[in-house]
Design a protein around this motif. Structure first.
Motif, PDB file in Angstrom:
ATOM      1  N   PHE A   1      64.040  57.170 -64.999  1.00 24.28           N
ATOM      2  CA  PHE A   1      62.944  56.263 -65.339  1.00 24.28           C
ATOM      3  C   PHE A   1      61.617  57.013 -65.405  1.00 24.28           C
ATOM      4  CE2 PHE A   1      66.124  54.219 -62.645  1.00 24.28           C
ATOM      5  CZ  PHE A   1      66.561  53.202 -63.476  1.00 24.28           C
ATOM      6  N   PRO A   2      60.731  56.613 -66.331  1.00 22.12           N
ATOM      7  CA  PRO A   2      59.385  57.202 -66.333  1.00 22.12           C
ATOM      8  C   PRO A   2      58.700  56.983 -64.987  1.00 22.12           C
ATOM      9  CG  PRO A   2      59.757  55.905 -68.321  1.00 22.12           C
ATOM     10  CD  PRO A   2      60.907  55.621 -67.397  1.00 22.12           C
ATOM     11  N   ARG A   3      57.968  57.975 -64.542  1.00 22.34           N
ATOM     12  CA  ARG A   3      57.330  57.893 -63.225  1.00 22.34           C
ATOM     13  C   ARG A   3      56.439  56.663 -63.085  1.00 22.34           C
ATOM     14  NH1 ARG A   3      57.121  62.138 -59.702  1.00 22.34           N
ATOM     15  NH2 ARG A   3      58.211  64.047 -60.319  1.00 22.34           N
ATOM     16  N   GLU A   4      55.775  56.285 -64.176  1.00 20.56           N
ATOM     17  CA  GLU A   4      54.850  55.161 -64.084  1.00 20.56           C
ATOM     18  C   GLU A   4      55.568  53.833 -63.899  1.00 20.56           C
ATOM     19  OE1 GLU A   4      55.190  56.359 -68.501  1.00 20.56           O
ATOM     20  OE2 GLU A   4      55.045  57.335 -66.524  1.00 20.56           O
ATOM     21  N   GLU A   5      56.901  53.819 -64.040  1.00 22.40           N
ATOM     22  CA  GLU A   5      57.674  52.599 -63.832  1.00 22.40           C
ATOM     23  C   GLU A   5      58.461  52.641 -62.520  1.00 22.40           C
ATOM     24  OE1 GLU A   5      58.147  51.366 -68.511  1.00 22.40           O
ATOM     25  OE2 GLU A   5      59.845  52.342 -67.551  1.00 22.40           O
ATOM     26  N   VAL A   6      58.056  53.565 -61.643  1.00 21.14           N
ATOM     27  CA  VAL A   6      58.691  53.752 -60.339  1.00 21.14           C
ATOM     28  C   VAL A   6      57.630  53.633 -59.250  1.00 21.14           C
ATOM     29  CG1 VAL A   6      59.811  55.473 -58.853  1.00 21.14           C
ATOM     30  CG2 VAL A   6      60.529  55.229 -61.251  1.00 21.14           C
ATOM     31  N   ARG A   7      58.001  53.035 -58.113  1.00 23.10           N
ATOM     32  CA  ARG A   7      57.093  52.954 -56.959  1.00 23.10           C
ATOM     33  C   ARG A   7      57.035  54.324 -56.275  1.00 23.10           C
ATOM     34  NH1 ARG A   7      56.394  48.203 -54.027  1.00 23.10           N
ATOM     35  NH2 ARG A   7      55.280  49.587 -52.588  1.00 23.10           N
ATOM     36  N   GLU A   8      56.225  55.224 -56.835  1.00 26.83           N
ATOM     37  CA  GLU A   8      56.135  56.575 -56.259  1.00 26.83           C
ATOM     38  C   GLU A   8      55.502  56.565 -54.871  1.00 26.83           C
ATOM     39  OE1 GLU A   8      55.699  60.250 -58.641  1.00 26.83           O
ATOM     40  OE2 GLU A   8      54.666  58.894 -60.035  1.00 26.83           O
ATOM     41  N   ASP A   9      54.761  55.491 -54.549  1.00 29.48           N
ATOM     42  CA  ASP A   9      54.150  55.425 -53.220  1.00 29.48           C
ATOM     43  C   ASP A   9      55.202  55.316 -52.127  1.00 29.48           C
ATOM     44  OD1 ASP A   9      54.437  52.750 -54.522  1.00 29.48           O
ATOM     45  OD2 ASP A   9      53.864  52.048 -52.511  1.00 29.48           O
ATOM     46  N   LEU A  10      56.450  54.971 -52.497  1.00 30.80           N
ATOM     47  CA  LEU A  10      57.535  54.860 -51.523  1.00 30.80           C
ATOM     48  C   LEU A  10      58.342  56.156 -51.394  1.00 30.80           C
ATOM     49  CD1 LEU A  10      58.895  51.315 -52.481  1.00 30.80           C
ATOM     50  CD2 LEU A  10      57.238  51.891 -50.701  1.00 30.80           C
ATOM     51  N   LEU A  11      58.020  57.156 -52.208  1.00 36.17           N
ATOM     52  CA  LEU A  11      58.785  58.403 -52.215  1.00 36.17           C
ATOM     53  C   LEU A  11      58.089  59.477 -51.391  1.00 36.17           C
ATOM     54  CD1 LEU A  11      59.864  58.583 -55.970  1.00 36.17           C
ATOM     55  CD2 LEU A  11      61.156  57.671 -54.024  1.00 36.17           C
ATOM     56  N   ARG A  12      58.897  60.283 -50.708  1.00 38.38           N
ATOM     57  CA  ARG A  12      58.401  61.403 -49.920  1.00 38.38           C
ATOM     58  C   ARG A  12      59.210  62.647 -50.301  1.00 38.38           C
ATOM     59  NH1 ARG A  12      55.816  57.544 -49.368  1.00 38.38           N
ATOM     60  NH2 ARG A  12      55.456  56.231 -47.529  1.00 38.38           N
ATOM     61  N   PRO A  13      58.617  63.828 -50.343  1.00 32.98           N
ATOM     62  CA  PRO A  13      59.412  65.036 -50.570  1.00 32.98           C
ATOM     63  C   PRO A  13      60.560  65.108 -49.557  1.00 32.98           C
ATOM     64  CG  PRO A  13      57.072  65.540 -50.665  1.00 32.98           C
ATOM     65  CD  PRO A  13      57.176  64.118 -50.172  1.00 32.98           C
ATOM     66  N   ALA A  14      61.749  65.384 -50.035  1.00 34.08           N
ATOM     67  CA  ALA A  14      62.931  65.349 -49.168  1.00 34.08           C
ATOM     68  C   ALA A  14      62.832  66.374 -48.052  1.00 34.08           C
ATOM     69  CB  ALA A  14      64.181  65.579 -49.997  1.00 34.08           C
ATOM     70  N   LYS A  15      63.152  65.942 -46.834  1.00 38.43           N
ATOM     71  CA  LYS A  15      63.156  66.861 -45.696  1.00 38.43           C
ATOM     72  C   LYS A  15      64.334  67.825 -45.772  1.00 38.43           C
ATOM     73  CE  LYS A  15      60.866  63.717 -42.421  1.00 38.43           C
ATOM     74  NZ  LYS A  15      60.999  63.002 -41.123  1.00 38.43           N
ATOM     75  N   HIS A  16      65.467  67.339 -46.303  1.00 38.09           N
ATOM     76  CA  HIS A  16      66.674  68.152 -46.394  1.00 38.09           C
ATOM     77  C   HIS A  16      67.271  67.993 -47.792  1.00 38.09           C
ATOM     78  CE1 HIS A  16      66.345  68.471 -42.045  1.00 38.09           C
ATOM     79  NE2 HIS A  16      66.309  67.151 -41.971  1.00 38.09           N
ATOM     80  N   PRO A  17      66.667  68.608 -48.809  1.00 40.52           N
ATOM     81  CA  PRO A  17      67.119  68.406 -50.192  1.00 40.52           C
ATOM     82  C   PRO A  17      68.554  68.863 -50.402  1.00 40.52           C
ATOM     83  CG  PRO A  17      65.540  70.213 -50.047  1.00 40.52           C
ATOM     84  CD  PRO A  17      65.533  69.531 -48.729  1.00 40.52           C
ATOM     85  N   LEU A  18      69.255  68.105 -51.235  1.00 36.89           N
ATOM     86  CA  LEU A  18      70.663  68.399 -51.526  1.00 36.89           C
ATOM     87  C   LEU A  18      70.749  69.394 -52.670  1.00 36.89           C
ATOM     88  CD1 LEU A  18      72.204  64.816 -51.303  1.00 36.89           C
ATOM     89  CD2 LEU A  18      72.450  66.674 -49.659  1.00 36.89           C
TER      90      LEU A  18
END
Length: 274
Positions: free
Chosen positions: A56-73
């Motif tokens: 999805f385009p970033r502007e159609e996502v609640r980016e305020d709820l996202l955090r850089p992953a602590k343990h990326p896969l």
């Protein structure tokens, strides 16, 4: 003059991804919290993965709820560049979202689906219809057609089902499944299990395992399934029973079918076909 629809705008990235724009309005939630509300999603197919997902385009996502992953896969999702944890109402969902490395998909974010991998968003909608497990593939077709073929099913030489009133389910990429009325199946040879699976094309299935008179050790569990409330497109299979072609012997109009090799074959002892 007859005109035909233009071919879907399927594109390929150097990383081996296939993708195309979708005209569907797609929304995703975690519980009651909207996270995605997109009228411009794209469908993405990863190499060697048979089902698509949405980005999805970033502007159609609640980016305020996202955090850089602590343990990326690392090493998952075709070389994804960035993973995100999702924080909703104080709950942190690790690696719930990611971006692809493809330049074509720059500015897009993809999400995991809880009912597919056990993490991510748990409610998804296309227009006003809730969908499950993964997006429906626009290049895939599923048809449930009543028939008068004679279908017989055997397990280790024991006839367990015999009908002249099957419904044949044709699904792109899978063998024909033969759904049979319950009265034409020897239900005393099977026992219901707690197992269930969801399918974006058919609905939620209930399962039975073989118990037989003496038992057959090599018969996998959850070998029979049924859709008590199928989706409207395959309503003809409601309450009918189908067998795992890969593990039983099926004869149609006198011809014994070869057991097919499918993506489920290698996991026969462990799981059901969904």
């Amino acid at each position: 003059m007859i005109t035909f629809p233009t071919a879907p705008d399927v594109r390929t990235t150097p990383e081996g991804l296939l993708w195309e724009p979708s005209a569907r309005w797609v929304r995703g939630r975690k519980g009651n919290i909207p996270v995605v509300d997109s009228r411009h999603p794209v469908l993405v197919w990863e190499p060697r993965v048979p089902v698509p997902l949405y980005a999805f385009p970033r502007e159609e996502v609640r980016e305020d709820l996202l955090r850089p992953a602590k343990h990326p896969l690392t090493g998952t999702h075709t070389g994804s560049r960035i993973f995100y944890d999702l924080e909703v109402d104080g709950e942190l969902l690790e690696n719930a979202a990611w971006t692809f490395p493809a330049d074509d998909l720059a500015g897009h974010i993809a999400f995991e689906w809880f009912r597919r991998v056990g993490r991510g968003l748990d409610h998804w909608y296309e227009e006003e219809e809730e969908i499950f497990i993964h997006p429906r593939d626009p290049h895939k077709r599923v048809d449930a057609i009543p028939s008068r073929r004679h279908v017989r099913v055997e397990i280790d030489g024991t006839v367990v089902a015999d009908t002249h009133h099957p419904v044949l389910l044709f699904e792109t990429g899978l063998p024909t499944r033969y759904y049979m009325p319950r009265e034409d199946v020897r239900m005393e040879l099977f026992e219901p299990t707690r197992h269930s699976t969801g399918c974006p094309y058919k609905g939620t299935a209930a399962y039975w395992s073989w118990r037989g008179e003496a038992g057959v050790p090599d018969t996998p569990p959850n070998i029979v399934w049924s859709y008590p409330e199928p989706l409207p497109a395959v309503g003809a299979v409601k309450d009918l029973l189908a067998f795992y072609n890969e593990a039983v012997d099926i004869t149609v109009d006198g011809d014994r079918l070869e057991r097919p090799v499918t993506p489920f074959t290698r996991t026969l002892p462990e799981r059901s076909p969904g």
